[in-house]
Each structure stands twice: as structure tokens, then as C-alpha cells.
Design a protein around this motif. Structure first.
Motif, PDB file in Angstrom:
ATOM      1  N   ASP A 154       0.843  -1.185   0.000  1.00  0.00           N
ATOM      2  CA  ASP A 154       0.000   0.000   0.000  1.00  0.00           C
ATOM      3  C   ASP A 154       0.883   1.241   0.000  1.00  0.00           C
ATOM      4  OD1 ASP A 154      -1.735   2.057   0.420  1.00  0.00           O
ATOM      5  OD2 ASP A 154      -2.276   1.499   2.458  1.00  0.00           O
ATOM      6  N   VAL A 155       0.910   1.965  -1.112  1.00  0.00           N
ATOM      7  CA  VAL A 155       1.722   3.180  -1.158  1.00  0.00           C
ATOM      8  C   VAL A 155       1.307   4.165  -0.098  1.00  0.00           C
ATOM      9  CG1 VAL A 155       2.922   4.298  -3.056  1.00  0.00           C
ATOM     10  CG2 VAL A 155       0.656   3.354  -3.433  1.00  0.00           C
ATOM     11  N   GLY A 156       0.064   4.039   0.357  1.00  0.00           N
ATOM     12  CA  GLY A 156      -0.427   5.006   1.330  1.00  0.00           C
ATOM     13  C   GLY A 156       0.188   4.820   2.708  1.00  0.00           C
ATOM     14  N   VAL A 211      -0.222   1.976  16.453  1.00  0.00           N
ATOM     15  CA  VAL A 211      -1.109   3.139  16.489  1.00  0.00           C
ATOM     16  C   VAL A 211      -2.483   2.760  17.058  1.00  0.00           C
ATOM     17  CG1 VAL A 211      -2.351   4.802  15.070  1.00  0.00           C
ATOM     18  CG2 VAL A 211       0.078   4.380  14.671  1.00  0.00           C
ATOM     19  N   LEU A 223      -2.075   2.588  20.752  1.00  0.00           N
ATOM     20  CA  LEU A 223      -1.972   3.915  21.352  1.00  0.00           C
ATOM     21  C   LEU A 223      -3.333   4.567  21.451  1.00  0.00           C
ATOM     22  CD1 LEU A 223       1.246   5.192  19.579  1.00  0.00           C
ATOM     23  CD2 LEU A 223       0.958   4.720  22.024  1.00  0.00           C
ATOM     24  N   ARG A 224      -4.110   4.404  20.416  1.00  0.00           N
ATOM     25  CA  ARG A 224      -5.417   5.041  20.405  1.00  0.00           C
ATOM     26  C   ARG A 224      -6.327   4.399  21.458  1.00  0.00           C
ATOM     27  NH1 ARG A 224      -5.552   6.540  14.978  1.00  0.00           N
ATOM     28  NH2 ARG A 224      -4.911   8.621  15.620  1.00  0.00           N
ATOM     29  N   ALA A 246      -5.315   5.559  24.898  1.00  0.00           N
ATOM     30  CA  ALA A 246      -5.303   7.002  25.166  1.00  0.00           C
ATOM     31  C   ALA A 246      -6.175   7.330  26.367  1.00  0.00           C
ATOM     32  CB  ALA A 246      -5.775   7.770  23.940  1.00  0.00           C
ATOM     33  N   PHE A 248       7.990   5.317  13.726  1.00  0.00           N
ATOM     34  CA  PHE A 248       7.046   6.191  13.032  1.00  0.00           C
ATOM     35  C   PHE A 248       7.233   7.615  13.502  1.00  0.00           C
ATOM     36  CE2 PHE A 248       4.153   6.500  16.654  1.00  0.00           C
ATOM     37  CZ  PHE A 248       4.459   5.332  17.358  1.00  0.00           C
ATOM     38  N   GLU A 249       6.852   8.521  12.630  1.00  0.00           N
ATOM     39  CA  GLU A 249       7.055   9.923  12.935  1.00  0.00           C
ATOM     40  C   GLU A 249       6.284  10.299  14.197  1.00  0.00           C
ATOM     41  OE1 GLU A 249       6.092  12.662   9.770  1.00  0.00           O
ATOM     42  OE2 GLU A 249       7.593  14.041  10.575  1.00  0.00           O
ATOM     43  N   LEU A 250       6.882  11.120  15.018  1.00  0.00           N
ATOM     44  CA  LEU A 250       6.261  11.645  16.229  1.00  0.00           C
ATOM     45  C   LEU A 250       6.279  10.663  17.390  1.00  0.00           C
ATOM     46  CD1 LEU A 250       3.201  13.528  14.743  1.00  0.00           C
ATOM     47  CD2 LEU A 250       5.423  14.433  15.409  1.00  0.00           C
ATOM     48  N   ASP A 277       8.514   9.958  19.203  1.00  0.00           N
ATOM     49  CA  ASP A 277       9.276  10.563  20.307  1.00  0.00           C
ATOM     50  C   ASP A 277       8.509  11.677  20.998  1.00  0.00           C
ATOM     51  OD1 ASP A 277       9.435  11.927  17.860  1.00  0.00           O
ATOM     52  OD2 ASP A 277      11.160  13.073  18.555  1.00  0.00           O
ATOM     53  N   LEU A 278       7.448  12.161  20.370  1.00  0.00           N
ATOM     54  CA  LEU A 278       6.748  13.309  20.950  1.00  0.00           C
ATOM     55  C   LEU A 278       5.502  12.918  21.723  1.00  0.00           C
ATOM     56  CD1 LEU A 278       7.091  16.031  18.199  1.00  0.00           C
ATOM     57  CD2 LEU A 278       8.427  15.688  20.283  1.00  0.00           C
ATOM     58  N   LEU A 279       5.163  11.655  21.664  1.00  0.00           N
ATOM     59  CA  LEU A 279       3.991  11.220  22.419  1.00  0.00           C
ATOM     60  C   LEU A 279       4.362  11.173  23.892  1.00  0.00           C
ATOM     61  CD1 LEU A 279       2.921   8.380  20.008  1.00  0.00           C
ATOM     62  CD2 LEU A 279       1.719  10.527  20.410  1.00  0.00           C
ATOM     63  N   SER A 280       3.361  11.164  24.754  1.00  0.00           N
ATOM     64  CA  SER A 280       3.701  10.993  26.157  1.00  0.00           C
ATOM     65  C   SER A 280       2.907   9.822  26.702  1.00  0.00           C
ATOM     66  CB  SER A 280       3.423  12.273  26.951  1.00  0.00           C
ATOM     67  OG  SER A 280       2.150  12.770  26.627  1.00  0.00           O
ATOM     68  N   SER A 300       1.696  10.669  -0.478  1.00  0.00           N
ATOM     69  CA  SER A 300       1.499   9.236  -0.689  1.00  0.00           C
ATOM     70  C   SER A 300       0.014   8.924  -0.574  1.00  0.00           C
ATOM     71  CB  SER A 300       2.370   8.399   0.249  1.00  0.00           C
ATOM     72  OG  SER A 300       1.932   8.490   1.571  1.00  0.00           O
ATOM     73  N   GLY A 301      -0.705   9.707   0.217  1.00  0.00           N
ATOM     74  CA  GLY A 301      -2.154   9.561   0.254  1.00  0.00           C
ATOM     75  C   GLY A 301      -2.770   9.919  -1.088  1.00  0.00           C
ATOM     76  N   ARG A 307      -2.045   7.152  -3.533  1.00  0.00           N
ATOM     77  CA  ARG A 307      -2.893   5.986  -3.328  1.00  0.00           C
ATOM     78  C   ARG A 307      -4.253   6.178  -3.980  1.00  0.00           C
ATOM     79  NH1 ARG A 307      -3.646   0.832  -0.780  1.00  0.00           N
ATOM     80  NH2 ARG A 307      -5.220   0.280  -2.295  1.00  0.00           N
ATOM     81  N   GLU A 351      -3.992   6.001  -7.736  1.00  0.00           N
ATOM     82  CA  GLU A 351      -3.806   4.606  -8.142  1.00  0.00           C
ATOM     83  C   GLU A 351      -5.133   3.853  -8.127  1.00  0.00           C
ATOM     84  OE1 GLU A 351      -0.660   2.486  -5.922  1.00  0.00           O
ATOM     85  OE2 GLU A 351      -2.013   0.775  -6.142  1.00  0.00           O
ATOM     86  N   ARG A 356       8.362  19.581  17.791  1.00  0.00           N
ATOM     87  CA  ARG A 356       9.628  19.067  18.285  1.00  0.00           C
ATOM     88  C   ARG A 356      10.371  20.169  19.051  1.00  0.00           C
ATOM     89  NH1 ARG A 356      10.588  15.254  14.267  1.00  0.00           N
ATOM     90  NH2 ARG A 356       9.780  13.662  15.695  1.00  0.00           N
ATOM     91  N   LEU A 366      -1.864  10.703  14.389  1.00  0.00           N
ATOM     92  CA  LEU A 366      -1.467  10.811  15.783  1.00  0.00           C
ATOM     93  C   LEU A 366      -1.620  12.225  16.343  1.00  0.00           C
ATOM     94  CD1 LEU A 366       1.733   8.575  15.845  1.00  0.00           C
ATOM     95  CD2 LEU A 366      -0.609   7.968  16.455  1.00  0.00           C
ATOM     96  N   LEU A 411      -3.324  12.213  19.435  1.00  0.00           N
ATOM     97  CA  LEU A 411      -2.771  11.486  20.580  1.00  0.00           C
ATOM     98  C   LEU A 411      -1.648  12.238  21.272  1.00  0.00           C
ATOM     99  CD1 LEU A 411      -2.764   7.787  19.379  1.00  0.00           C
ATOM    100  CD2 LEU A 411      -4.414   9.006  20.806  1.00  0.00           C
ATOM    101  N   LEU A 412      -1.251  13.350  20.701  1.00  0.00           N
ATOM    102  CA  LEU A 412      -0.205  14.131  21.353  1.00  0.00           C
ATOM    103  C   LEU A 412      -0.813  14.838  22.553  1.00  0.00           C
ATOM    104  CD1 LEU A 412       1.373  15.576  18.119  1.00  0.00           C
ATOM    105  CD2 LEU A 412       2.405  13.912  19.656  1.00  0.00           C
ATOM    106  N   SER A 413       0.041  15.279  23.469  1.00  0.00           N
ATOM    107  CA  SER A 413      -0.517  16.074  24.550  1.00  0.00           C
ATOM    108  C   SER A 413       0.229  17.405  24.611  1.00  0.00           C
ATOM    109  CB  SER A 413      -0.423  15.319  25.880  1.00  0.00           C
ATOM    110  OG  SER A 413       0.871  14.821  26.043  1.00  0.00           O
TER     111      SER A 413
END
Lengths: 327, 327
Positions: A66-68, A248, A251-252, A255, A269-271, A273-276, B73-74, B77, B80, B252, B271, B274-276
Motif C-alpha cells: 500500500d503506497v499510502g 497506532v 496507542l489510540r 489514550a 514512526f514519525e512523532l 518521540d513526541l507522544l507521552s 502518498s495519500g 494511493r 492509483e 519538536r 497521531l 494522541l499528542l498532549s
DNA sequence: CCGCTGGGGGACAACGTTGTCATAGTGGCC
DNA sequence: GGCCACTATGACAACGTTGTCCCCCAGCGG
């Protein structure tokens, strides 16, 4: 080209010479031809050219899940990068984990006479590629091995990664570590399960069926599973997630919940490191995977005909402190 | 095909008939041909077929900024998906915001005689496409308009989105709202700046140069800018981020900082919730964008030759509570 | 003046298909 | 038996290029 020739008052061969920068055309003639080309908006037909020359079509086919999915789009980007350096275009398609679709895409690409194929295999049957490979189309499998053909393959160290994840959690005192993986007929899911099992055994905490839930998973099934795991007689205190999507979902589902189990996810995955708390992951590099596979493919195109290789890329645990410290 | 014909003891035309399921071939002959095809691993050459038939090549070209960016990429998709329904393959390439590269890709695709082009334009000059368009290749621009040609275009409501972002923040009492945008020569960046400006004026908080920082931005420049904004005589209490990358840089840079300004980001991202604190965003749908553009392209391929259309897709503010409530 | 040389250019075939038309055989009907 | 209709098949050209080979002609030396 015919029209250009007529307009410039020359033969089509002369036009061809001009278009291809071949020597032996008088400057003034060339100029006339170029003017005609410009006026008519002529652009040489690459299909015809490649047909005639019998040479490469300048394309490579990429079949992925899946390219997405950001992981695969990272792979795509890396493939494109290298292909570009080697003067190739990339034609890609998503199989959505459907073997039939994968086959359809791969064969379609072969009909287009791609110079090579990169495939993230969906199923276990790839003998349909044998005639193509015999006919000279190099094929490299990516992320997962092919079912029943021997070919170049680039994998990541799935087992080593999950062993490390479990070891890491056990070192922090966890003894009830759960594993949520993708459908077990997917190679990576199965490998990661094996790694999980081996990790449990090595850590001396044993392998317990009730702590394992293989997919396919969606948001709901993950939530249900988590609920079950947390209500066991001996609840899970830590979870290993089999891939980025499952991470993910977890995490959801978690939450806002008070008593969160520790979590280590396969795939960075991106972010994260920024989750808590930040999420500890088994990281591996989508571009490295794409690059390794494409390099292998081009080596074949360059004439390398040594026996098929299997490359296993390392993964690394990125500890971010997602609750490993057992309260 | 020649070889197949020889092996089956028929003419190549008969092989062609079998391959194309044309009527008028004796079953026993067809069987012999199929056996030969199987034995030789024959696969019809699509280039030759398309050349001869003069018909569609069954491909569409997609030029975007970077397949690796989840937003694109979305889009990919979605393109495609629709292309598949209409029996087309997608050839894609990343321009990396370089007009030269975009042109190179687009013209290469034209040389391959794609049935149509989808382009996220990098620069402002697209007259190079005029001959191709005149020659019948439909072109749809995506996410940004073309510079100097009139063609179908699908955009999102950049101005409306940033107006809404500013209005939202102002409604929560913010009067010092900053804007961090991408390089101002990028259409979307400029539009969003305009929206920001209009939003400020409408909210009666005025437009102040010192609160604006246009890119290009990287992690460092964003950090520096934030530092400056927070140390103004009247510091910024809220920020509007011009796109998903900038939002992430800001997050960041702010991680762990005590006194966080409120934040609204253009582009939703996984996400964000899901960040805080969760991040309020101006959301718009990559697949909707891809779908709208591809639908437009296929309408042209189906013979629609009405005047070029400009479609503007709505955006929506997704309030998640990223500090809007002014302390 | 003749023959040779070399630069500039063209005719033609071929790449792997398919569309068009022709043809050989077969069976039926008068 | 002769004619027709019909089925199964093949020969050939053409799609847009390029590789091979050939030709024409100017200029030159003898």
C-alpha cells in the motif's frame, strides 16, 4: 516524425539523426529540422524507439502492499531515487495484501517489459514469475521472501528485533509481556511471533498462548484484545506490537487510560518521540530497505549472475521510555 | 509470438487471435497455441500492441513533490485506486520542488505517451506543456495552479482554512498570533499567508510583520524563529503552522517547554489527536484531492472538452484543544 | 578528364503487434 | 455437379522508430 520530415523537406532518417544527436547532418539542415520539430510540437515516441532498439524500456516495476502506508512510501521514495540515478522510471502498484492482485500487477508490468521487478510479496506462491525470470527479468523480493522461487531477497531482522524487544522489557522487570501481531500467514508477522517466543524463552519468562493475539487487526479488535489482556488473572504489563499500524491502534485504545502497560512497537514512526510517554520502537529504515533492494536489482541488470542473495538488514531498538520501568 | 507460431505450426496472426480471444479459431488449434505459449513463457508485448493499435498506453503520469511525504502518498494511493478501476497503471516521480525536475519528469512521461498527466506544480512556468496539451494529452494540476497555462486544477481552500485558524484562535482570546509558512514562492504557502493576514484583519487584531516567518524552514530555523517569537516585547501566544512538516518541527522544538503557545497546523496528520496536548489542525483530505483530480482527468479522457475547471475542495478545522484556551 | 574520397543524406527493413483482406476447404442446397 | 456461404487460417501492411547500406556530388590529385 513523418510530418516533421515533410515540413523540413528531409527524410525521416535525417530527423531521427537530429533527434538523436547523430553526426553527419549539415548544421543548416539540422536547424530546419529543429524548427519543424518545434513548430509541430513533435516528441519522439519512446515505445516505438524501445521496440525498435530492443533495448531496455527504462522502467522498473514496484509492487507493494500500500503506497499510502508511510513505511512503503518511504520504500517507494528510495527506489525512485536510485532508479532516477540510473535513468529509470518507476511504475508502482498496491497489492493490498491480495496475492491475486500482486500477480496481476507483476504480470502486467512484465507485459510492459519493465527492466526489473521489485515485489513485496503478498502470498506464498510466486512460481508464476518463473517464466519471466527465465526470460531475463530480474526480480528482487522486498521485506518478505518469495514463497516458492529462489530469488534475491532483502529482509529486515524480524526475529532479532522482537527478541530484543522482549529482552528489553524483561530487563525492566516485566514478566507478562503480550504480543499483538498481524495475520500469521504474513511472513513478517510470523517471524516476529517467532522472535517474541524466543525472546520469552531466553528471558526465562516462558511462552504463554493467552498473551498472544495474531491479526488481522483493526481498531476494534485491538481494543477488545487489550481489554482481555488487562483482565487476565495475571494481566499483561507490557505489549510488543507487531507493526506500525497495530502500534497506532494500541496507542489510540490506551489514550487516556490510567494504568498503561509498557509498549514496544515494531517499525518506527514519525512523532513516536513526541507522544507521552514516547514510544520505544524497533526501528528499521524504509529507505535502506528500498535502496538495498534496488541496488541488488541494478546489479543484476549490470550482468551480475551470481547465485541469488538474501540480505538481512539490521534493526535497532530505540528506547524512548514508553513505560518500560515497571511501577 | 513468432516462436510461438512456429512451435504451434500456425501463423502469427492465429497466435494473435488466440491471445486476444478473437473468434474464429478452431478449439484444437487454440489448444496447440496455448500449449506453445505456456511452453515458451510467451507474454505479449504491450508496447508493440499499443504502438500498432495507436490506442491508449494504459498509463497515467503523476508528478508530485515527494512520494515520501504522507500527504502525497495519500494522493498517490487515491490516484492509483481510480486509475486501477479504469485499467491504467500509474507512473510517478518526485520533483522535490524543483521546476526543472518537474519538467523533465512531465516531458519524459509524455514521451512515454501517458494517457494523461497529474501534476503538483513546482514552479510557475508550465508553457512547456502547451504542445503536449494541444497534442491531446489532458493535464490536471493538483494542490496548486499552473503558472502560465489554463488547465483543470484542483485546489484546497487555503485561504479559507487559515482565516478559520486565525478566527478560531482569536475567538479564544489570542491577539498575538504568529504564522510560520513555507517559502512564499510556493502557491499554497502564499495563499495561506494571505488567509492568515485576512484572518488577522477580520479578527481586528491587525497584521504584524514581526509575527510572520516564511520559509524554507528546517528544524533549526523553526526553533530559532520560535525563540524570537516568544521573546518579542509582546510575545506570540499562538501559532499557525503553514503545513504538516512545519507543524512537526514546531512540536519538536516545543517539546518539554513549559509555556507553550497555542498551535493550529495546516494539514492533518496521523497521531495529532494522541499528542498532549492534541493538535488542532486545518484538515483536508489527500485522497479527496487525488480522487477529484483523477476523476477530472478521466472525464477529459472520456471526451469532456468543456472549458478548464477549477475545483476548490473545502477544508475543515478540527479543534483538538492544543492550548487555544488562553491562560 | 578520370577516379577516388568523404560528407551529407535517403531507401528500406525490422522491432512485435494487429487490422484488412484474401484464400483454401467444407458442407449444404438446388 | 455447380454454386454459395461459412469457417479457419494466412499474407501483408502498418504503427513510429532506428540500424544498415547505398547513393550523390563536390573537391582533389594525377
Amino acid at each position: 516524425m513523418n510530418d516533421v520530415a515533410r515540413l523540413a523537406g528531409v527524410s525521416i532518417k535525417t530527423v531521427s539523426r537530429v533527434v538523436n544527436d547523430e553526426p553527419g547532418v549539415h548544421p543548416s539542415t539540422a536547424e530546419r529540422v529543429l524548427a519543424a520539430i518545434d513548430q509541430l510540437g513533435f516528441r519522439r515516441n519512446l515505445s516505438a524507439r524501445n521496440l525498435r532498439r530492443g533495448s531496455s524500456t527504462g522502467t522498473i516495476g514496484l509492487v507493494l502492499e500500500d503506497v499510502g502506508n508511510p513505511f512503503y512510501s518511504g520504500v517507494t521514495r528510495a527506489v525512485e531515487e536510485i532508479a532516477r540515478l540510473r535513468g529509470r522510471q518507476v511504475i508502482s502498484g498496491s497489492s493490498d495484501e491480495d496475492p491475486g492482485r500482486e500477480r496481476e500487477l507483476a504480470l502486467e508490468f512484465c507485459s510492459r517489459r519493465v527492466d526489473g521487478l521489485l515485489i513485496v510479496p503478498a502470498g506464498l506462491q510466486h512460481s508464476y514469475l518463473v517464466p519471466e525470470m527465465r526470460a531475463g527479468t530480474p526480480v528482487v523480493f522486498l521485506d518478505r521472501p518469495a514463497g516458492d522461487v529462489v530469488a534475491d531477497t532483502v529482509l529486515v531482522d524480524n526475529i532479532g528485533g522482537t527478541v530484543e524487544a522482549v529482552t528489553h522489557l524483561a530487563a525492566h522487570g516485566h514478566r507478562r509481556i503480550a504480543f499483538l501481531g498481524d495475520a500469521p500467514d504474513i511472513f513478517t508477522a510470523n517471524e516476529r511471533l517467532r522472535g517474541y517466543r524466543e525472546g520469552c524463552v531466553r528471558a526465562g519468562i516462558g511462552y504463554h498462548e493467552d498473551l498472544v493475539a495474531m491479526g488481522p487487526h483493526d481498531e476494534n479488535s485491538v481494543a477488545t484484545t487489550l481489554h482481555r489482556l488487562q483482565n487476565l488473572r495475571e494481566p499483561a504489563t507490557a505489549i510488543v506490537a507487531g507493526n506500525n499500524r497495530i502500534t497506532v491502534h494500541i496507542l489510540r485504545a490506551l489514550a487516556g487510560s490510567a494504568d498503561r502497560p509498557a509498549l514496544v512497537g515494531f517499525d518506527d514512526f514519525e512523532l513516536a518521540d513526541l507522544l507521552s510517554p514516547p514510544v520505544t520502537v524497533i526501528a528499521h529504515d524504509a529507505s535502506a530497505l528500498g535502496k538495498a533492494a534496488t541496488d541488488l536489482l541494478f546489479a543484476r541488470l549490470d550482468g551480475d549472475n551470481s547465485p541469488p542473495r538474501r540480505v538481512v538488514l539490521p534493526v535497532r531498538l530505540v528506547p524512548r521510555g514508553s513505560g518500560e520501568v515497571h511501577a
